[in-house]
Design a protein around this motif. Structure first.
Motif, PDB file in Angstrom:
ATOM      1  N   UNK A 197       0.830  -1.206   0.000  1.00 26.23           N
ATOM      2  CA  UNK A 197       0.000   0.000   0.000  1.00 26.23           C
ATOM      3  C   UNK A 197       0.865   1.257   0.000  1.00 26.23           C
ATOM      4  N   UNK A 198       1.898   1.250   0.849  1.00 25.85           N
ATOM      5  CA  UNK A 198       2.766   2.422   0.990  1.00 25.85           C
ATOM      6  C   UNK A 198       3.419   2.797  -0.333  1.00 25.85           C
ATOM      7  N   UNK A 199       3.939   1.787  -1.043  1.00 27.66           N
ATOM      8  CA  UNK A 199       4.707   2.047  -2.262  1.00 27.66           C
ATOM      9  C   UNK A 199       3.820   2.309  -3.473  1.00 27.66           C
ATOM     10  N   UNK A 200       2.555   1.912  -3.388  1.00 26.86           N
ATOM     11  CA  UNK A 200       1.685   2.034  -4.560  1.00 26.86           C
ATOM     12  C   UNK A 200       0.553   3.044  -4.388  1.00 26.86           C
ATOM     13  N   UNK A 201       0.583   3.784  -3.299  1.00 27.73           N
ATOM     14  CA  UNK A 201      -0.442   4.800  -3.067  1.00 27.73           C
ATOM     15  C   UNK A 201       0.178   6.185  -3.216  1.00 27.73           C
ATOM     16  N   UNK A 202       0.054   6.786  -4.399  1.00 29.19           N
ATOM     17  CA  UNK A 202       0.675   8.092  -4.632  1.00 29.19           C
ATOM     18  C   UNK A 202       0.021   9.216  -3.832  1.00 29.19           C
TER      19      UNK A 202
END
Length: 218
Positions: free
Chosen positions: A84-89
């Protein structure tokens, strides 16, 4: 508790105070709950807010009498969180917190991060948003013997900040974190995070709705 006569050290929680990550933590937790077939009520989840992940899963394994290792559940949840952290701009700092951090730093206060998150997640946030330069130390509750609401993390923060407790303040958004600060004997601001409306903040020494308010107080 009375407002400190002189503030020298500001101790920040991270999730919900520095970064609006409460929602992705919740998503990661509930995906993990679903994957192991347990139904965690809103009430039960509320009691876990502010605790370290290992502490949360230790309690859940006991509560549901699961034949699973808490350490393995931590890794499953962390993997989902990182995704979630890496793919939530849209993931962003809490409104006003960067200005508050710079305000405190420029006033010469010692800044300490005291979070229940694992150090790998703390570093992920601090590197992404370039916050390391402002903080003297970072503490992960996952590395301590006890988790919030135990006061250990804030007692250690005061020691690392080389500051008497009477000259420290804590900024928290969870009831568990506020209790930890209360029991450590440190003045605590309760930040009413809109993403954590289930937290009462009733034991905070002072409640704020907007972090920019603190620039006028400290």
């Amino acid at each position: 508790m009375n407002f400190p006569k002189e503030i020298k050290c500001v101790i920040f929680d991270m999730d919900g105070v520095i970064i609006d990550s409460e929602e992705i933590h919740k998503k990661a937790y509930y995906e993990t709950f679903t994957s192991i077939g347990v139904n965690v009520s809103d009430h039960l989840y509320k009691t876990l807010t502010g605790s370290s992940t290992i502490n949360a899963f230790q309690r859940l394994v006991t509560h549901f009498n699961l034949d699973l290792k808490p350490e393995e559940l931590v890794l499953i949840k962390r993997k989902r969180y990182v995704n979630f952290f890496e793919n939530d701009p849209t993931l962003h700092l809490v409104d006003g917190v960067e200005e508050l951090i710079k305000h405190c730093y420029n006033r010469g206060f010692t800044l300490i991060l005291a979070s229940s998150s694992a150090m790998v997640n703390i570093n992920r946030v601090f590197n992404r948003f370039n916050l390391n330069q402002y903080f003297s130390a970072k503490i992960s509750g996952a590395d301590l013997i006890a988790s919030k609401p135990h006061p250990e993390i804030f007692e250690k923060a005061a020691v690392l900040g080389n500051t008497p407790k009477r000259n420290c303040v804590v900024i928290e958004d969870s009831d568990n974190g506020i209790k930890a600060a209360n029991d450590a004997g440190i003045f605590v601001f309760g930040y009413r995070n809109k993403m954590a409306e289930d937290q009462t903040l009733e034991n905070a020494d002072f409640i704020i709705d907007d972090l920019s308010q603190l620039k006028k107080l400290i």
